[in-house]
Design an enzyme around this catalytic site. Structure first.
Site, PDB file in Angstrom:
ATOM      1  CD  GLU A  23       5.960  46.061  48.091  1.00 28.51           C
ATOM      2  OE1 GLU A  23       6.001  47.127  47.433  1.00 28.51           O
ATOM      3  OE2 GLU A  23       6.703  45.836  49.063  1.00 28.51           O
ATOM      4  CG  HIS A  79       3.768  50.853  47.485  1.00 31.07           C
ATOM      5  ND1 HIS A  79       4.016  52.143  47.903  1.00 31.07           N
ATOM      6  CD2 HIS A  79       4.524  50.057  48.278  1.00 31.07           C
ATOM      7  CE1 HIS A  79       4.897  52.124  48.895  1.00 31.07           C
ATOM      8  NE2 HIS A  79       5.213  50.872  49.149  1.00 31.07           N
ATOM      9  CG  HIS A  81       4.395  48.005  52.652  1.00 30.93           C
ATOM     10  ND1 HIS A  81       4.915  48.877  53.574  1.00 30.93           N
ATOM     11  CD2 HIS A  81       4.973  48.328  51.468  1.00 30.93           C
ATOM     12  CE1 HIS A  81       5.764  49.697  52.982  1.00 30.93           C
ATOM     13  NE2 HIS A  81       5.813  49.386  51.697  1.00 30.93           N
ATOM     14  CG  ASP A  92       8.329  51.961  50.127  1.00 31.75           C
ATOM     15  OD1 ASP A  92       8.441  51.244  49.114  1.00 31.75           O
ATOM     16  OD2 ASP A  92       7.548  51.708  51.057  1.00 31.75           O
TER      17      ASP A  92
END
Length: 135
Positions: A23, A79, A81, A92
């Site tokens: 990630e 961010h 995935h 998260d």
């Protein structure tokens, strides 16, 4: 609603693809709290970067200082995935700590590949926001 520039959306997609299977993440800023014009990458220092992101503290502070120096607004965080979906995971949700910030998730293999959520607080969690990509 969150408006994001087309170039920033492309930047996030490229960063997520390049970082996979790990990630990636960083900070989001713009002229207002609902307009994203800049994505500042920050190294992911998580022990398990394939399933978690933890932004390097010094990188976060440097990005916040740059946002302040530019007289911009810190909108939130992004961010990736790498294997989707573009929605907050249990990890998260457990790690969220900045109420009223936007969390943009880029999941290049999912549909939609980009989604935004506002973190309200521990008692409420996230609310999904409509994303508009502008030229």
């Amino acid at each position: 609603m969150i408006q994001i520039g087309h170039q920033v959306a492309d930047q996030l997609h490229h960063a997520a693809t390049a970082a996979a299977p790990a990630e990636c993440g960083g900070l989001l800023s713009g002229p207002t709290a609902d307009t994203i014009t800049t994505a500042t990458p920050v190294p992911n220092v998580a022990a398990e970067p394939q399933t978690r992101y933890e932004l390097e503290p010094a990188g976060v502070l440097a990005a916040l200082e740059a946002i302040d120096d530019a007289d911009a607004v810190h909108v939130g965080f992004y961010h990736s995935h790498p294997t989707g979906p573009a929605r907050p995971s249990a990890v998260d949700r457990a790690a969220a700590a900045w109420p009223q910030t936007v969390h943009l998730i880029c999941a290049p293999t999912a549909e939609p590949p980009l989604a935004a959520f506002r973190y309200i607080g521990a008692d409420v969690g996230f609310e999904q926001l409509r994303v508009t990509i502008a030229d």
